[in-house]
Design an enzyme around this catalytic site. Structure first.
Site, PDB file in Angstrom:
ATOM      1  N   ASP A   1      -3.598   1.705 -21.463  1.00  0.00           N
ATOM      2  CA  ASP A   1      -4.625   2.490 -20.565  1.00  0.00           C
ATOM      3  C   ASP A   1      -6.120   1.586 -20.846  1.00  0.00           C
ATOM      4  O   ASP A   1      -6.533   1.829 -21.685  1.00  0.00           O
ATOM      5  CB  ASP A   1      -4.957   3.748 -20.745  1.00  0.00           C
TER       6      ASP A   1
ATOM      7  N   LYS B   1     -16.795  -3.152  -8.547  1.00  0.00           N
ATOM      8  CA  LYS B   1     -16.521  -4.477  -8.355  1.00  0.00           C
ATOM      9  C   LYS B   1     -17.757  -5.253  -8.234  1.00  0.00           C
ATOM     10  O   LYS B   1     -17.710  -6.490  -8.642  1.00  0.00           O
ATOM     11  CB  LYS B   1     -15.660  -4.569  -6.967  1.00  0.00           C
TER      12      LYS B   1
ATOM     13  N   TYR C   1     -15.899   2.385  -5.792  1.00  0.00           N
ATOM     14  CA  TYR C   1     -15.138   1.062  -5.990  1.00  0.00           C
ATOM     15  C   TYR C   1     -15.960   0.095  -5.655  1.00  0.00           C
ATOM     16  O   TYR C   1     -15.890  -0.865  -6.625  1.00  0.00           O
ATOM     17  CB  TYR C   1     -13.969   1.038  -4.662  1.00  0.00           C
TER      18      TYR C   1
ATOM     19  N   ALA D   1      -0.086  -5.286 -14.999  1.00  0.00           N
ATOM     20  CA  ALA D   1       1.187  -6.052 -14.346  1.00  0.00           C
ATOM     21  C   ALA D   1       2.368  -5.369 -14.136  1.00  0.00           C
ATOM     22  O   ALA D   1       3.348  -6.026 -13.749  1.00  0.00           O
ATOM     23  CB  ALA D   1       1.511  -7.141 -15.701  1.00  0.00           C
ATOM     24  N   SER D   2       2.178  -3.905 -13.993  1.00  0.00           N
ATOM     25  CA  SER D   2       3.407  -3.161 -13.416  1.00  0.00           C
ATOM     26  C   SER D   2       3.433  -3.204 -12.100  1.00  0.00           C
ATOM     27  O   SER D   2       4.479  -2.730 -11.224  1.00  0.00           O
ATOM     28  CB  SER D   2       2.974  -1.913 -13.771  1.00  0.00           C
TER      29      SER D   2
END
Ligand SMILES: NC(=O)c1ccc[n+]([C@@H]2O[C@H](COP(=O)([O-])OP(=O)(O)OC[C@H]3O[C@@H](n4cnc5c(N)ncnc54)[C@H](OP(=O)(O)O)[C@@H]3O)[C@@H](O)[C@H]2O)c1
Length: 253
Positions: free
Chosen positions: A60, A158, A154, A11-12
């Site tokens: 984390d 996913k 990646y 959410a940062s």
């Protein structure tokens, strides 16, 4: 969603941040988690300025202890957990299957795939304990379906989220917790800007964007709208599903 409690990882920045703001606008109490606490604290301030309640916890997601503390903080602060959005993720460094260092592989898998597993493990426990059911949205990608050269870590992380989401749904939906996977396409966030830098402006504008039916990148707010829908009662018969929000990209590939 008034007075419901949502926990959002990643959410940062980007999609997670936009999702936190969207839930706050709907009256939910919001817990925001990521590693950069200053960004989270600024977000909490802006949500509180809207007259809503929010709390930040440095987390984390690749650490079980940190994730356990994140969920405990949510329960200690707001007393329950109704929705969880697992948006924390990294693209990592790209490299061919032959050259990609083992530690690069581990980092991407540990954050994107193991991190989502750990989050669901503690989130689902807390939802079952509060006894009100719930909804979890994991964040996949169009790369949950499509591979690309140099993207093995990646792409695998996913793709793995489809199996993880589907298995979690099979276990948790009978107990009142719906679990789904949102698969964004090209979305204008800091991750997008880093990837655009690698692809180069020319290939991005002339190669990638024309393959999208809507001929543009999506916004984090458009992803947040779809996440809100998956959490809402309007999605009451949706679980174990993938929702692709990509402006038509996947079907052209
Ligand atoms: N943007 C796109 O085009 C696109 C397309 C498809 C899928 N996605 C997926 O959407 C999700 C959000 O991406 P974004 O575009 O919003 O990227 P972003 O702007 O880079 O945000 C990623 C978020 O993940 C957090 N994060 C990374 N590692 C973490 C860790 N170990 N623990 C906790 N938080 C961590 C970051 O916060 P800290 O650095 O503060 O920890 C940040 O808040 C990702 O899962 C990404 O794979 C994005």
């Amino acid at each position: 969603m008034k007075n419901k409690v949502v926990l959002i990882t990643g959410a940062s920045s980007g999609i997670g941040k936009a999702t936190a703001e969207a839930f706050a606008k709907k009256g939910a109490n919001v817990v925001v988690a990521a590693r950069r606490i200053e960004e989270l604290q600024a977000l909490v301030k802006s949500i509180e300025a809207m007259g809503c309640k929010a709390s930040a916890i440095k987390t984390d997601v690749s650490s079980a202890k940190s994730v356990e503390q994140m969920v405990a903080h949510t329960i200690n602060t707001f007393g329950r957990l109704d929705y969880a959005v697992n948006s924390a993720g990294i693209e990592g460094n790209f490299g061919s299957v032959i050259d990609l260092p083992e530690e690069e592989w581990d980092q991407v898998i540990n954050i994107n795939l193991k991190g989502t597993f750990l989050c669901m493990k503690y989130q689902a426990k807390a939802m079952l304990k509060s006894g009100n059911g719930g909804a979890i949205v994991n964040i996949g990608s169009v790369n949950s379906f499509l591979g690309f050269p140099t993207g093995s870590a990646y792409v695998t992380s996913k793709h793995g989220l489809i199996g993880l989401t589907s298995s979690a749904s099979a276990e948790l939906a009978p107990q009142g917790i719906r679990v789904n996977l949102l698969c964004p396409g090209v979305t204008k966030t800091p991750m997008h800007d880093r990837l655009r830098g690698i692809v180069g402006d020319d290939l991005y504008d002339k190669g990638l964007i024309p393959t999208i039916h809507l001929q543009r990148a999506g916004s984090p707010e458009e992803m947040a709208n779809a996440i809100l829908f998956l959490c809402s009662d309007g999605a009451s018969y949706i679980s174990g599903s993938t929702l692709t929000v990509d402006g038509g990209l996947t079907l052209t590939m």
